[in-house]
Scaffold this active site. Structure first.
Site, PDB file in Angstrom:
ATOM      1  N   ARG A   1       0.814  -1.141  -0.079  1.00  0.00           N
ATOM      2  CA  ARG A   1      -0.085  -0.080  -0.075  1.00  0.00           C
ATOM      3  C   ARG A   1       0.763   1.188  -0.027  1.00  0.00           C
ATOM      4  O   ARG A   1       0.528   2.235  -0.494  1.00  0.00           O
ATOM      5  CB  ARG A   1      -0.844   0.076   1.323  1.00  0.00           C
TER       6      ARG A   1
ATOM      7  N   LYS B   1      -9.457   8.110 -18.461  1.00  0.00           N
ATOM      8  CA  LYS B   1      -9.934   8.643 -19.569  1.00  0.00           C
ATOM      9  C   LYS B   1      -8.456   8.826 -20.553  1.00  0.00           C
ATOM     10  O   LYS B   1      -8.127   7.688 -21.148  1.00  0.00           O
ATOM     11  CB  LYS B   1     -10.640   9.948 -19.354  1.00  0.00           C
TER      12      LYS B   1
ATOM     13  N   TYR C   1     -17.553  17.405 -13.085  1.00  0.00           N
ATOM     14  CA  TYR C   1     -17.783  15.968 -13.155  1.00  0.00           C
ATOM     15  C   TYR C   1     -18.870  15.768 -12.169  1.00  0.00           C
ATOM     16  O   TYR C   1     -18.712  16.090 -10.778  1.00  0.00           O
ATOM     17  CB  TYR C   1     -16.747  15.190 -12.862  1.00  0.00           C
TER      18      TYR C   1
ATOM     19  N   ASP D   1      -8.903  20.061 -12.467  1.00  0.00           N
ATOM     20  CA  ASP D   1      -9.165  18.510 -12.813  1.00  0.00           C
ATOM     21  C   ASP D   1      -8.821  18.659 -14.322  1.00  0.00           C
ATOM     22  O   ASP D   1      -9.820  19.355 -15.293  1.00  0.00           O
ATOM     23  CB  ASP D   1     -10.582  18.177 -12.756  1.00  0.00           C
TER      24      ASP D   1
HETATM   25  C1  LIG Z   1     -14.551  10.463 -15.092  1.00  0.00           C
HETATM   26  C2  LIG Z   1     -14.161  11.715 -14.395  1.00  0.00           C
HETATM   27  C3  LIG Z   1     -13.893  12.019 -13.047  1.00  0.00           C
HETATM   28  C4  LIG Z   1     -14.106  10.500 -12.322  1.00  0.00           C
HETATM   29  O1  LIG Z   1     -12.908   9.528 -12.355  1.00  0.00           O
HETATM   30  P1  LIG Z   1     -13.232   7.812 -11.869  1.00  0.00           P
HETATM   31  O2  LIG Z   1     -11.906   7.420 -12.561  1.00  0.00           O
HETATM   32  O3  LIG Z   1     -14.428   7.500 -12.879  1.00  0.00           O
HETATM   33  O4  LIG Z   1     -13.434   8.011 -10.553  1.00  0.00           O
HETATM   34  C5  LIG Z   1     -13.378  13.029 -12.544  1.00  0.00           C
HETATM   35  N1  LIG Z   1     -13.343  14.124 -13.458  1.00  0.00           N
HETATM   36  C6  LIG Z   1     -13.712  13.827 -14.783  1.00  0.00           C
HETATM   37  C7  LIG Z   1     -13.473  15.150 -15.579  1.00  0.00           C
HETATM   38  C8  LIG Z   1     -14.137  12.698 -15.283  1.00  0.00           C
HETATM   39  O5  LIG Z   1     -14.451  12.623 -16.508  1.00  0.00           O
END
Ligand SMILES: *Cc1c(COP(=O)(O)O)cnc(C)c1O
Length: 388
Positions: free
Chosen positions: A55, A204, A107, A179
């Site tokens: 971890r 993504k 998001y 983000d």
């Molecule tokens: C998908 C997404 C998240 C969340 O991420 P996960 O990997 O699904 O937990 C956060 N911000 C944006 C812009 C996203 O597209």
């Protein structure tokens, strides 16, 4: 490359392939192995090889963290099991009584985490249109500790001026976190514009092959790194080594993939914009985008993400139900093209009035253009639009 820890002055393609990596010390394997282990044998009591428990430390994860840190032009990467686990750990930098200004277009899962979970713990949130600096400034309070924005936003493609938001944050003693999931570090590097923390849903564009879920935070400050590293271990939302390895293999082609996503996105956005059955096209790379100048100033490319207004739920449904190469699915940023209906899919949890106030109507369709041949993608959209 002998030492991927020294990538100063190199281009992003060289960084993508080599940063953070070196041949495996025991065999010379060029690819960092998947260290699929939970613990490490210590040669004698009181002496270990830098690794005690997985971890806390894992060599595959460390190589991946160094790689993404370099891509974001940061100093430290801290990886998590999902984008939301990264966001959750980031807000644990704060304490009860602190105040956060958050972009209203973040998001949906981030909004849910902040408004339904973290707010219960005594952290206060103001949700504002972060595309407007005046709205950010007006929300500042004496206890504001964090400004969190997403740019471009999903699915309305609204931008936040990162450098200006950083100035507001620093003027009030707060951090700015961005983000950067939608842009990817190929197209936008918030730390270079003054942000303190960058975070990604690695699920993504970072991974880009739709085969894992992950998150990562990148910072420059050693102090923030120390605190986040402590929280990563203390709260424990770490990714497994196999997912780290998948993501690291993927970042080796980030520059190639993003160039292809950008090119396909631009061409398809222009084509959609000119199409008689499409009422509105939201894409920062279009001259008609209200923040096109800001987009050109802080982004290098505009990704494969496009939203279009079809006019009604019926017209949107007639379109998305007919695609053959695009796949009707949530998520984004993979090599394969996806299409989605935010109001009924990704943003279904947002009340209708709130959705409409942001322009997120029942007629809105979101495309994640992959890296297939653009002629095939356009032909697919053309045949699907003929059913509207
Ligand atoms: C998908 C997404 C998240 C969340 O991420 P996960 O990997 O699904 O937990 C956060 N911000 C944006 C812009 C996203 O597209």
């Amino acid at each position: 490359m002998k030492d991927g820890n020294n990538t100063a002055g190199l281009g992003i393609g060289t960084i993508a392939i080599h940063a953070g990596q070196r041949p495996d010390p025991t065999t010379g394997a060029i690819m960092t192995p998947v260290y699929q282990t939970s613990t490490y044998v210590q040669p004698e009591l009181g002496r270990h090889l830098g690794y005690e428990y997985a971890r806390t430390h894992n060599p595959t994860r460390e190589a991946y963290e160094r790689n993404v840190a370099a891509l974001e032009s940061g100093a430290h990467g801290i990886a998590f099991a999902s984008g939301l686990a990264a966001t959750d750990t980031m807000v644990k930098l704060l304490s009860a009584g602190d105040h956060v200004i958050c972009g209203e277009g973040v998001y949906g899962g981030t909004y849910r985490l902040f408004s339904q979970v973290v707010a219960r713990l005594g952290i206060e949130f103001s949700f504002v249109d972060s595309g407007s600096l005046d709205e950010i400034r007006a929300a500042v309070k004496p206890n504001t500790r964090l400004i969190h924005v997403e740019t471009p936003t999903n699915p309305m493609m609204r931008l936040t001026d990162i450098a200006a938001a950083a100035e507001v944050a620093h003027g009030t003693g707060a951090w700015l976190s961005v983000d950067n999931t939608f842009a990817s570090p190929y197209n936008q590097r918030p730390l270079e514009l003054g942000a303190d923390l960058v975070l990604h849903s690695a699920t993504k564009y970072i991974n880009g092959h739709s085969d894992m879920v992950g998150g990562i935070i990148v910072v420059r400050s050693d102090e923030l790194h120390e605190r986040l590293r402590f929280l990563q271990n203390a709260a424990g939302g770490v990714p497994g080594p196999w997912d780290c390895w998948l993501a690291m293999r993927s970042t080796k082609t980030l520059h190639l993939r993003m160039r292809a996503h950008n090119a396909n996105g631009q061409q398809i956005a222009e084509w959609l914009h000119a199409h008689a059955k499409v009422q509105n096209t939201y894409y920062p790379g279009l001259k008609t985008h209200p923040q096109h100048d800001l987009a050109k100033a802080q982004m290098r490319g505009f990704t494969g993400m496009i939203s279009i207004e079809m006019g009604s739920l019926e017209r949107a449904a007639a379109f998305v139900n007919q695609v053959r190469i695009f796949a009707l699915a949530e998520s984004l940023g993979g090599v394969e093209s996806l299409i989605g209906h935010p109001a009924m899919m990704t943003h279904a949890s947002i009340p209708r009035e709130r959705r409409y106030a942001m322009g997120l109507t029942d007629g809105l369709v979101r495309l994640s253009c992959g890296v297939e041949d653009v002629e095939d993608l356009v032909a697919d959209l053309e045949q699907a639009l003929s059913h509207v």
